[in-house]
Design an enzyme around this catalytic site. Structure first.
Site, PDB file in Angstrom:
ATOM      1  N   MET A  53      -0.053  -4.631  -2.705  1.00 11.41           N
ATOM      2  CA  MET A  53       0.982  -4.218  -2.869  1.00 11.41           C
ATOM      3  C   MET A  53       2.016  -5.289  -2.615  1.00 11.41           C
ATOM      4  SD  MET A  53       1.137  -2.635  -2.607  1.00 11.41           S
ATOM      5  CE  MET A  53       0.438  -2.123  -2.756  1.00 11.41           C
TER       6      MET A  53
ATOM      7  N   TRP B  83      -0.300   6.653  -1.734  1.00  9.68           N
ATOM      8  CA  TRP B  83       1.209   6.627  -0.991  1.00  9.68           C
ATOM      9  C   TRP B  83       1.657   5.206  -1.007  1.00  9.68           C
ATOM     10  CZ3 TRP B  83      -2.278   9.811   1.406  1.00  9.68           C
ATOM     11  CH2 TRP B  83      -2.202  11.124   1.251  1.00  9.68           C
ATOM     12  N   ASP B  84       0.618   4.071  -1.522  1.00 12.97           N
ATOM     13  CA  ASP B  84       1.401   2.833  -1.301  1.00 12.97           C
ATOM     14  C   ASP B  84       1.594   2.409   0.174  1.00 12.97           C
ATOM     15  OD1 ASP B  84       1.839  -0.085  -2.011  1.00 12.97           O
ATOM     16  OD2 ASP B  84       3.922   0.527  -3.053  1.00 12.97           O
ATOM     17  N   TYR B  85       0.699   2.958   1.018  1.00 17.23           N
ATOM     18  CA  TYR B  85       0.943   2.595   2.379  1.00 17.23           C
ATOM     19  C   TYR B  85      -0.111   1.500   2.703  1.00 17.23           C
ATOM     20  CZ  TYR B  85       3.251   7.021   3.947  1.00 17.23           C
ATOM     21  OH  TYR B  85       4.181   7.834   4.049  1.00 17.23           O
TER      22      TYR B  85
END
Lengths: 120, 701
Positions: free
Chosen positions: B1, B370-372
């Site tokens: 990401m 959650w794009d964590y």
């Protein structure tokens, strides 16, 4: 006292009272309407009640009634109590809760001289 | 990401036009020759290179010698300060008593400012190294630069010519890596080299003294990381973090631009011989054995796998490299991920630096939707006598793990009975790990946390709150209604990472405290909106997730990063939006905690309030801690650079930067004088003004 007297004695400030009255009605309708939606969604009742207080204040201001001051004072005190209950001394959180209502309070209090003349 | 960053800033609005603040712009010297001291360290250690069969003991001897030659102090030889990435400096000339006397010594301008096409897409996040008498850095578009550390005069620059089209989410180059070739003769070209990885996915190595490309490295100083990745789509596969070297192997991952498609470039992490640039190994989690030396002819590394976009940490003693992994492509839908993806996504993975084999891994989110991504570099410490590491996460959890085994040394708890939602209930995990030792995460949101400038915008946010799906942390994605993700994808702790003061036994962690307001968009609606992946149409510079197609999954994604009121731009939740705290390493207790960032640049409708009050803004960029007990940090959206007393948390000095200070600062020494430096280069996502400044301060002579 007649309406005629009122108009004559307050022509300098009467329009300001009426303008504030209409502002209160408008804000009250927006806050009350959205507040009703929030109540339906299961949220706080404050906004619905505050909306009623604002509309009542606005109507009474338009009638030149000193009761407007008392109704708004009650609304503001209710706001104060609610705001303190919700977030206490978190001053940033108090900004949206207290700043605008307090500015309106000041404006309403400034109407007292004009409203007093009306009562005479 | 993504490299991302950050958070939303509360609004922007520029204060003070930058150029006016700068009296001393260093002259740009174009000629490459300069007098450099020839004391470049040339360890005589045996070569240990990339060859997989080096004995561990030998390795350890070599590393000790190399490390001794490059201690933090006068130098800042690693992106994270020292090899342990503590961001702690033993320098102590600047103290809380004299910090108020700091004066600007020089401002150097890189000259790298966005072209019209790249406008609004710059987030350089630059942190220089300081080695001998030079500062070594990369600009937003990967121009390698060396400047004199005492005067700011440019010694050389090397521009690899990265095109604007290569900009992924933002033009970012967080830093460079120094490598000393143990076999090269002292003074030979590229005996000491500066290496960076670029937005157009190349490794570039140049000589530290001249900036001339290292001919023996790859092809004339360049290694193409697109090799075996698949179709070249500029901007989809880019590197923004400095590579790390573990025992002669240069390790790099890459940022795979989020939200585009399931069929995305691989998240493969590769090791290269730091001298020759030859592939030493590849860790392709989808086919680790088959692709260890690269994929078979005609194939590519496994697509759509979790990537590592942030900075790894090398542990030369154990011969390991610790990789904070991001999520799989795509971020917000997971039912079609492979078992291997589920195993390693959003996990810290320790690889053997010699072979690329997994030594252990520790997962921080099960089935991440959650794009964590793990965004912070881990810091190596000694924890009660055990070689350990500090792992911060975007959810705010701070774990301490045994470096040799990955076993937690501090209590790890588990959230249970978590909601699984309606989108993919069989995929969503009903349990998640949490740190019971320390978390930066705050309590779940309630309606009374809604904010605004007046009762009306606050009321609107309350309505948004009540309309959304929110069941606390790890609320699963939803489509019919928006869902609230808190903390949002900026943390907690992001790429700025934490600093550790080993003397005082403190972790210094700055963090964001803001939710995102998201919704999965059904494919049909996404098609109507024309959401297409990067290989079909070039991206626009919108915030990460603000209408990303997630092609190949049933849903696109809409993220309102920082959950802002669309009418006013104000955040829907109340301040602080970010803070900084000191954590006692012995107990995990908070020593102090305070908002980070003033309200001076922020206000409704983007109007600066000029209020010097500590409201606590979103922030991105880490801190430096000095032996004298000062914490230096920019990071916040108020464009201030400040010194904080590490004992009390109180700001003891601050100065206004000409652009956003979203970068990790450094401190170093030349001729007995201590300097502090930060890049004021701004950040598009943090909505701070763009600049190209590196500014150094010191006490008056």
């Amino acid at each position: 006292m007649t309406t005629h007297d009122y108009d004559r004695s307050t022509h300098g400030s009467g329009w300001a009272v009426k303008l504030l009255g209409w502002i209160c009605i408008l804000l009250g309708l927006v806050i009350g309407g959205l507040g009703l939606w929030l109540i339906i969604l299961g949220g706080s009742w404050y906004y619905g009640l505050a909306g009623i207080g604002l509309v009542a204040t606005g109507v009474l201001l338009n009638q030149g009634s000193m009761a407007a001051v008392w109704v708004y004072l009650l609304t503001w005190l209710g706001t104060l109590g609610w705001a303190w209950w919700e977030v206490g001394a978190e001053w940033w959180a108090q900004l949206p809760r207290l700043l605008a209502p307090t500015l309106i309070l000041i404006a309403v209090l400034l109407c007292i001289p004009a409203l007093s003349r009306r009562r005479r | 990401m993504p490299l991302r960053s950050a958070s939303l800033a509360l609004l922007l609005a520029t204060v003070a036009p930058a150029p006016l603040l700068h009296a001393q712009v260093a002259e740009i010297v174009t000629s490459p020759e300069t007098e450099l001291p020839d004391e470049a360290p040339a360890p005589e250690a045996p070569a240990d290179e990339a060859s997989p069969d080096v004995a561990a003991e030998e390795t350890s001897v070599t590393s000790t010698q190399e490390a001794a030659a490059r201690d933090v102090g006068a130098d800042w030889p690693y992106w994270g300060g020292d090899a342990e990435a503590t961001r702690y400096s033993p320098l102590d000339q600047i103290t809380r008593d004299n910090v108020g006397e700091l004066e600007e010594v020089f401002t150097y301008r890189t000259g790298d400012l966005p072209s019209p096409e790249a406008e609004g897409r710059y987030s350089p996040e630059t942190t220089p190294l300081k080695v001998d008498d030079q500062l070594l850095l990369c600009s937003a578009m990967n121009i390698l630069i060396a400047i004199d550390a005492a005067t700011g005069e440019e010694n050389w620059r090397y521009d690899p010519g990265v095109p604007d089209a290569a900009i992924p989410y933002g033009a970012t180059c967080r830093g460079v890596t120094l490598y000393v070739d143990p076999e090269a003769e002292e003074g030979a070209p590229c005996a000491t080299r500066v290496i960076q990885a670029t937005l157009d996915a190349k490794l570039v190595a140049v000589d530290v003294e001249t900036g001339a490309p290292c001919e023996g490295f790859g092809e004339n100083g360049t290694v193409d990381l697109w090799q075996d990745i698949g179709e070249r789509v500029p901007g989809w596969y880019a590197v923004t973090a400095p590579p790390v070297v573990v025992n002669g192997v240069l390790v790099t991952g890459a940022q795979v631009k989020d939200g585009q498609a399931e069929d995305a470039p691989s998240g493969v992490v590769r090791g290269f011989d730091a001298v020759t640039g030859e592939l030493a190994w590849a860790w392709d989690l989808g086919a680790p054995e088959q692709n260890r030396d690269g994929p078979p002819e005609g194939e590519v590394y496994t697509r759509g796998t979790p990537n590592m976009w942030t900075t790894a940490t090398a542990d030369e003693d154990l011969g390991l490299v610790y990789l904070p992994m991001g999520n799989s492509s795509v971020d917000y839908y997971g039912s079609n991920r492979s078992e291997a993806e589920n195993e390693y996504a959003t996990a810290l993975v320790a690889l053997d630096g010699a072979t690329g084999e997994v030594a252990w891994h520790f997962q921080t989110v099960r089935h991440d939707v959650w794009d964590y991504d793990l965004g912070s570099q881990v810091t190596l410490i000694d924890y009660e006598g055990t070689p350990a590491l500090v792992l911060p996460s975007k959810q705010g959890d701070i774990y301490i793990l045994d470096r040799a085994t990955g076993e937690p040394l501090t209590p790890v708890g588990e959230l249970t009975d978590l909601p699984q939602g309606e989108i993919e209930p069989d995929y969503i995990s009903d349990t998640q790990p949490i740190s019971e030792w320390h978390t930066l995460r705050k309590e779940d949101l309630t309606e009374r946390d809604m904010w605004g400038f007046t009762p009306i915008d606050q009321l609107w946010c309350r309505i948004m709150f009540r309309r959304a799906n929110y069941q606390g942390v790890y609320t699963p994605p939803s489509s019919e209604r928006p869902w609230i993700q808190y903390p949002g994808y900026n943390g907690g702790s992001d790429w700025g990472s934490v600093a550790v003061d080993p003397e005082r036994g403190l972790i210094i962690a700055n963090y964001n405290d803001i939710p995102n307001y998201n919704r999965l968009i059904p494919r049909e609606e996404a098609d109507e909106r024309g959401l297409t992946p990067i290989d079909e149409a070039p991206p626009e510079g919108s915030p990460e997730g603000a209408g990303d197609p997630q092609a190949g999954s049933p849903y696109a994604i809409e993220v309102n990063a920082g959950w802002r009121n669309s009418a006013t731009g104000m955040p829907c939740t109340d301040p602080p939006f970010g803070g900084i705290r000191a954590i006692d390493l012995a107990t995990g207790d908070t020593v102090w905690d305070r908002p980070l960032g003033t309200a001076r640049r922020n206000g409704p409708f983007g109007i600066p309030s000029f209020l010097p009050l500590d409201i606590g803004t979103p922030n991105n960029g880490g801190s430096v801690v000095t032996a004298s007990g000062l914490v230096f940090i920019g990071a916040a959206t108020d464009n201030l650079f400040r010194a904080i007393d590490i004992e009390t948390g109180e700001t003891v000095w601050s100065t206004v930067l000409p652009a956003g200070g979203q970068a990790n600062p450094i401190t170093y020494e030349v001729d007995g004088r201590q300097y502090v430096m930060i890049a004021a280069t701004g950040h598009h996502f943090m909505e701070t003004p763009t600049g190209d400044y590196l500014i150094a301060w010191a006490l008056p002579e």
